[in-house]
Design an enzyme around this catalytic site. Structure first.
Site, PDB file in Angstrom:
ATOM      1  NE  ARG A  45      -1.913  -2.232   3.068  1.00 56.29           N
ATOM      2  CZ  ARG A  45      -2.322  -2.603   3.324  1.00 56.29           C
ATOM      3  NH1 ARG A  45      -4.066  -2.414   3.784  1.00 56.29           N
ATOM      4  NH2 ARG A  45      -2.063  -4.538   3.042  1.00 56.29           N
ATOM      5  CB  THR A  46       3.979   2.637   1.412  1.00 49.28           C
ATOM      6  OG1 THR A  46       3.504   2.044   2.454  1.00 49.28           O
ATOM      7  CG2 THR A  46       4.399   4.050   1.661  1.00 49.28           C
ATOM      8  NE  ARG A 104       8.511   0.719   3.408  1.00 46.65           N
ATOM      9  CZ  ARG A 104       7.582   0.459   3.457  1.00 46.65           C
ATOM     10  NH1 ARG A 104       7.588  -1.255   3.352  1.00 46.65           N
ATOM     11  NH2 ARG A 104       6.260   0.772   3.363  1.00 46.65           N
ATOM     12  CG  HIS A 122       6.077   4.284   7.243  1.00 48.59           C
ATOM     13  ND1 HIS A 122       5.823   4.832   6.207  1.00 48.59           N
ATOM     14  CD2 HIS A 122       5.338   3.416   7.252  1.00 48.59           C
ATOM     15  CE1 HIS A 122       5.790   4.360   5.299  1.00 48.59           C
ATOM     16  NE2 HIS A 122       5.327   3.073   6.230  1.00 48.59           N
TER      17      HIS A 122
END
Lengths: 311, 181
Positions: free
Chosen positions: A54-55, A104, A134
């Site tokens: 999802r990120t 990430r 995050h």
């Protein structure tokens, strides 16, 4: 500001500006506008050295709605040592003309390294580094809480938020603690003693090992995922025991105030930290968190890369 | 600093613009007024109120933020976004009157036309401004002008409104041309 590396770099006012910008952007989307010309001609690189659904998709959707060009770069499987590999990758991205790198990475501090290495001229947005931070997840959680429980321009003063689960390995928890406290909320961590890091005393939070005692007092509960990939030691005797003591089920959810929210950053382990019944209940805002994530990330991209940024 | 429009001048200008809008648009029920934040939106609400006082017709009124459509985003630091309020009647097939406080280069209005295009397809778009100070950089003109105010590039026009600044006034200040860009 040029880089978004940690919530601790943000002032309270700037954090609120990100949230109010996200609020305006979500209304633009509701007005039927799916695409804005704001980042036309800018290149955004999604550099994901660790799994994410999802990120990455959320940042991609946000960048595309602002008309940026998006390049997805998966650095998985590189055998070069971390520092070198990141530098080489960064120089490749610089050659591609990246205006922003969404990073990430499994190593804590990777985003700082990339931002301070001066290998690239664009912005670095931390999308999760190891067990460190995050920031965009914390901002979207605060945005979701604000939308439900506060006036859209105000902070979170007076609210009590519980963060439940694997605090030790959770970058979501670290960013959330910093942001929620910055915005005036009270935070209680709930977890088995093995999953609370030693440093909690310096964070200005409460710690409890009794979920049933905490739930009646909270306005929102953030359930963290049990990260099986980081569970190398025996932190708790069995999944069943963890679930019985620290998972949320319908009976526990009924202890909460009627307005209280159940949140989860995803992906959920249904049946472990949260039962399907609670995940799909009306108190659960898990799906809305995903939708809000796009608005918040649009706000981040707008505020960090649209303009002529000072260092 | 010199005062170009007093509080009475401003309210007369708003009344006149309201009359002109009613005169030019034979079907006022198809009109929607959208102001450009911040002071353009304040003026939009005043014009709608003035039209209601004159004719008894309630015109849908709202605000249209143009920040995300500006053409100078990449050469300036990011600006905060303002509220966009689209009335329930929408803009589709209607006569939309954009309202701003000062018409200068015309770039704000170009951005507003782009922003409006994202909301829908109006039948026609008109422009009302309190002050037209000249120095256009784009082929744009206003349909309703409160006051034509010839200025030099070394001057800045400051509009103050009760809603935001405590008093109604338009004044002219001397500044360097660079500050004005």
């Amino acid at each position: 500001m040029r880089h978004l590396l940690s919530i601790s770099d943000l002032s309270r006012d700037f954090a609120l500006e990100i949230l109010s910008t996200a609020h305006e952007l979500s209304r633009v989307s509701e007005n039927g506008t799916k695409k804005l010309p704001t980042l036309r001609g800018k290149t955004v690189v999604n550099l994901f050295a660790e799994d994410s659904t999802r990120t990455r998709i959320s940042f991609e959707a946000a960048a595309k709605r602002l008309s940026a060009d998006v390049i997805n770069f998966s650095a998985k499987g590189s055998s070069v040592s971390k520092g070198e590999s990141l530098k080489d990758t960064a120089q490749t991205l610089q050659a591609l003309g990246a205006d922003a790198v969404i990073l990430r990475h499994p190593a804590s501090g990777a985003a700082h390294r990339l931002a301070q290495g001066r290998w690239i001229s664009g912005s670095v947005i931390n999308a999760g580094d190891g067990t460190h931070e995050h920031p965009s997840q914390a901002l979207l959680d605060a945005f979701t809480i604000q939308r439900h429980l506060c006036d859209s321009k105000g902070d979170l003063a007076g609210l009590h938020i519980a963060i439940v689960g694997d605090i030790l390995h959770s970058r979501v928890a670290r960013s959330n603690i910093l942001l929620l406290k910055k915005l005036g909320a009270t935070v209680t961590l709930v977890a088995p003693p093995t999953l609370i890091p030693f440093a909690w005393q310096s964070w200005g939070v409460e710690v409890s090992h009794d979920l049933d005692a905490v739930l009646p007092t909270v306005d929102a509960v953030i359930m963290l995922r049990i990260q099986k990939e980081r569970m190398s030691d025996l932190y708790f005797p069995s999944s069943r025991e963890y679930s019985a003591l620290f998972g949320i089920n319908a009976e526990r959810a009924s202890l909460m105030k009627s307005h209280a929210l159940v949140m989860h950053p995803g992906p959920m382990n249904r049946g472990l930290e949260i039962t399907a019944e609670v995940a799909d209940s009306s108190a659960s805002v898990v799906v809305e968190q995903v939708a809000n994530g796009v608005s918040v990330r649009m706000a981040i991209l707008y505020l960090f890369i649209a303009g002529n940024q000072e260092d | 600093m010199s005062v170009a429009l007093s509080s009475e001048d401003i309210s007369r200008a708003i009344t006149r613009i309201s009359h002109e809008i009613l005169e030019k648009n034979t079907d006022p029920t198809s009109v929607t007024i959208l102001g450009i934040p911040t002071r353009g939106a304040d003026l939009a609400y005043r014009i709608a109120q003035s039209i209601l006082d004159i004719s008894g017709i309630e015109i849908p009124v709202g605000a249209l933020d143009i920040t995300l459509h500006r053409d100078d985003l990449r050469i300036r630091p990011p600006r905060p976004l303002m509220d966009t309020v689209i009335p329930l009647a929408g803009v589709e097939g209607r006569t939309v009157i954009l309202v701003d406080d000062v018409l200068f280069s015309g770039r704000t209005i170009r951005s507003a036309l782009d922003a409006l295009g994202e909301v829908g397809r109006p039948a026609r778009v008109q422009l009302a401004v309190l002050v037209d100070r000249g120095h256009r950089e784009l082929p744009i003109r206003a349909d309703y002008v409160g006051k034509n105010l010839p200025t030099s590039l070394n001057q800045s026009v400051k509009v103050s409104l009760i809603e935001r600044d405590g008093a109604d006034e338009v004044s002219i200040d001397e500044v360097s041309a660079a500050e004005n860009l």
